[in-house]
Design a protein around this motif. Structure first.
Motif, PDB file in Angstrom:
ATOM      1  N   THR A  69       0.816  -1.316   0.067  1.00  0.00           N
ATOM      2  CA  THR A  69      -0.243  -0.164   0.016  1.00  0.00           C
ATOM      3  C   THR A  69       0.802   1.258  -0.054  1.00  0.00           C
ATOM      4  O   THR A  69       2.042   1.336   0.886  1.00  0.00           O
ATOM      5  CB  THR A  69      -0.920  -0.040   1.236  1.00  0.00           C
ATOM      6  N   VAL A  70       0.616   2.022  -1.085  1.00  0.00           N
ATOM      7  CA  VAL A  70       1.097   3.393  -0.731  1.00  0.00           C
ATOM      8  C   VAL A  70       0.368   4.735  -1.116  1.00  0.00           C
ATOM      9  O   VAL A  70      -0.595   4.560  -1.621  1.00  0.00           O
ATOM     10  CB  VAL A  70       1.959   3.624  -2.302  1.00  0.00           C
ATOM     11  N   THR A  71       0.254   5.500  -0.011  1.00  0.00           N
ATOM     12  CA  THR A  71      -0.470   6.789   0.079  1.00  0.00           C
ATOM     13  C   THR A  71       0.266   7.974  -0.220  1.00  0.00           C
ATOM     14  O   THR A  71       1.420   8.141   0.296  1.00  0.00           O
ATOM     15  CB  THR A  71      -0.997   6.993   1.433  1.00  0.00           C
ATOM     16  N   PHE A  72      -0.096   8.843  -0.950  1.00  0.00           N
ATOM     17  CA  PHE A  72       0.304  10.055  -1.423  1.00  0.00           C
ATOM     18  C   PHE A  72      -0.693  11.213  -1.135  1.00  0.00           C
ATOM     19  O   PHE A  72      -1.596  11.242  -1.508  1.00  0.00           O
ATOM     20  CB  PHE A  72       0.935   9.979  -2.772  1.00  0.00           C
ATOM     21  N   ASP A  73      -0.006  12.157  -0.343  1.00  0.00           N
ATOM     22  CA  ASP A  73      -0.619  13.245   0.053  1.00  0.00           C
ATOM     23  C   ASP A  73      -0.156  14.590  -0.762  1.00  0.00           C
ATOM     24  O   ASP A  73       1.140  14.929  -0.399  1.00  0.00           O
ATOM     25  CB  ASP A  73      -0.418  13.639   1.537  1.00  0.00           C
ATOM     26  N   LYS A  74      -0.927  15.054  -1.750  1.00  0.00           N
ATOM     27  CA  LYS A  74      -0.591  16.162  -2.481  1.00  0.00           C
ATOM     28  C   LYS A  74      -0.347  17.478  -1.829  1.00  0.00           C
ATOM     29  O   LYS A  74       0.923  18.075  -1.974  1.00  0.00           O
ATOM     30  CB  LYS A  74      -1.291  16.418  -3.666  1.00  0.00           C
ATOM     31  N   GLU A  75      -0.892  17.644  -0.675  1.00  0.00           N
ATOM     32  CA  GLU A  75      -0.871  18.896   0.053  1.00  0.00           C
ATOM     33  C   GLU A  75       0.222  19.170   0.870  1.00  0.00           C
ATOM     34  O   GLU A  75       0.994  19.839   0.971  1.00  0.00           O
ATOM     35  CB  GLU A  75      -2.232  19.056   0.754  1.00  0.00           C
ATOM     36  N   THR A  76       0.472  17.871   1.650  1.00  0.00           N
ATOM     37  CA  THR A  76       1.702  17.654   2.420  1.00  0.00           C
ATOM     38  C   THR A  76       2.852  17.075   1.946  1.00  0.00           C
ATOM     39  O   THR A  76       3.989  17.362   2.557  1.00  0.00           O
ATOM     40  CB  THR A  76       1.204  16.962   3.892  1.00  0.00           C
ATOM     41  N   GLN A  77       2.769  16.588   0.772  1.00  0.00           N
ATOM     42  CA  GLN A  77       3.784  16.160  -0.052  1.00  0.00           C
ATOM     43  C   GLN A  77       4.535  15.132   0.629  1.00  0.00           C
ATOM     44  O   GLN A  77       5.661  14.894   0.718  1.00  0.00           O
ATOM     45  CB  GLN A  77       4.684  17.239  -0.397  1.00  0.00           C
ATOM     46  N   ILE A  78       3.677  14.055   1.395  1.00  0.00           N
ATOM     47  CA  ILE A  78       4.156  12.812   1.968  1.00  0.00           C
ATOM     48  C   ILE A  78       3.948  11.735   1.373  1.00  0.00           C
ATOM     49  O   ILE A  78       2.796  11.723   1.096  1.00  0.00           O
ATOM     50  CB  ILE A  78       3.757  13.100   3.506  1.00  0.00           C
ATOM     51  N   ILE A  79       4.858  10.693   1.141  1.00  0.00           N
ATOM     52  CA  ILE A  79       4.606   9.575   0.507  1.00  0.00           C
ATOM     53  C   ILE A  79       4.623   8.415   1.702  1.00  0.00           C
ATOM     54  O   ILE A  79       5.891   8.390   2.479  1.00  0.00           O
ATOM     55  CB  ILE A  79       5.577   9.055  -0.488  1.00  0.00           C
ATOM     56  N   THR A  80       3.958   7.561   1.866  1.00  0.00           N
ATOM     57  CA  THR A  80       3.888   6.620   2.732  1.00  0.00           C
ATOM     58  C   THR A  80       3.699   5.094   2.261  1.00  0.00           C
ATOM     59  O   THR A  80       2.770   4.907   1.531  1.00  0.00           O
ATOM     60  CB  THR A  80       2.665   6.792   4.066  1.00  0.00           C
TER      61      THR A  80
END
Length: 256
Positions: A69-80
């Motif tokens: 699983t990969v999550t990308f938050d465009k606002e915070t620019q964090i990839i998990t």
């Protein structure tokens, strides 16, 4: 014969942090293209994307990240990136192959954290419960284990509760221990290793050996810098079944 080099732990930590530096700082500051492949894609809102099932991220055709699983938050620019047991998050470029349970990369602040790090370096195998970038200059690893033994249950290993690379100048290691099997042979509460950009006089990292013929051994060198073209090294080499010898050698570079 097994040769145990404390120097290898130093090289592994430096090598590991250089690899993390490449991920968290160099890649994060220069990323242009991220390509993602997965079985499922979910758009949570205008900022968050979730990729699930055999996720493969390709960052600028250089860094590959594989996870469940990969999550990308465009606002915070964090990839998990997260892997389900017994799988692992895989990070790979042309120089290193790294396994972890989870990975967080903060593209905006050029930082991040890796949990359950497992890294194969030239000198052996390095594992750490966590490895993270603390600030702009410092890195920290916790619950570190290093060994050059490739058995499922290593015959020997070097362990440390914490190691911190500070300002790129030295490494502070806490609760360092050398272990054979489940037995601790040597324990050092705190150990500091300088990271030098050029040659300087001083004691080198001690080396330990275990040999079926000579038994346990210890070697300590002192390096004396004389000039850019001349230096010397001397010290002691002790073996349990052989005794102690003193050695001395020098190097001189000649030519134009």
């Amino acid at each position: 014969m097994r040769q145990l080099f404390l120097r290898a732990l130093f090289l592994s930590i430096v090598g590991g942090t250089c690899w993390l530096q490449a991920i968290f700082t160099n890649f994060a500051s220069n990323i242009k293209v991220i390509r993602a492949q997965s079985i499922e894609q979910h758009i949570i809102d205008q900022n968050r994307l979730i990729f699930k099932g055999n996720v493969h991220l390709l960052v600028d055709h250089r860094l590959q990240i594989r996870a469940d699983t990969v999550t990308f938050d465009k606002e915070t620019q964090i990839i998990t990136a997260i892997a389900q047991v017994p799988q692992s998050v895989v990070l790979e470029d042309k120089n290193f192959l790294t396994l972890a349970s989870s990975l967080t990369i903060d593209l905006k602040n050029k930082s991040g954290t890796v949990t359950d790090l497992r890294l194969h370096v030239d000198e052996g195998y390095l594992a750490a419960a966590t490895a993270s970038k603390v600030n702009d200059a410092d890195w920290e690893m916790r619950d570190i284990v290093y060994t050059a033994c490739d058995d499922l249950k290593p015959h020997w290993h070097i362990a440390a509760r914490k190691a911190r690379v500070q300002n790129g100048y030295f490494i502070k290691i806490h609760n360092l221990s050398f272990n054979i099997g489940n037995m601790t042979v040597l324990s050092i509460p705190r150990f500091v290793i300088p990271i030098q950009g050029q040659s300087k006089s001083g004691f080198l990292v001690p080396r330990f050996t275990v040999d079926y013929v000579y038994g346990f051994g210890f070697k300590q060198d002192y390096y004396q810098y004389i000039s850019p073209h001349c230096d010397t090294t001397f010290g002691i080499d002790w073996r349990y079944n052989k005794g102690m010898i003193f050695f001395f050698f020098s190097r001189i570079v000649t030519g134009k």
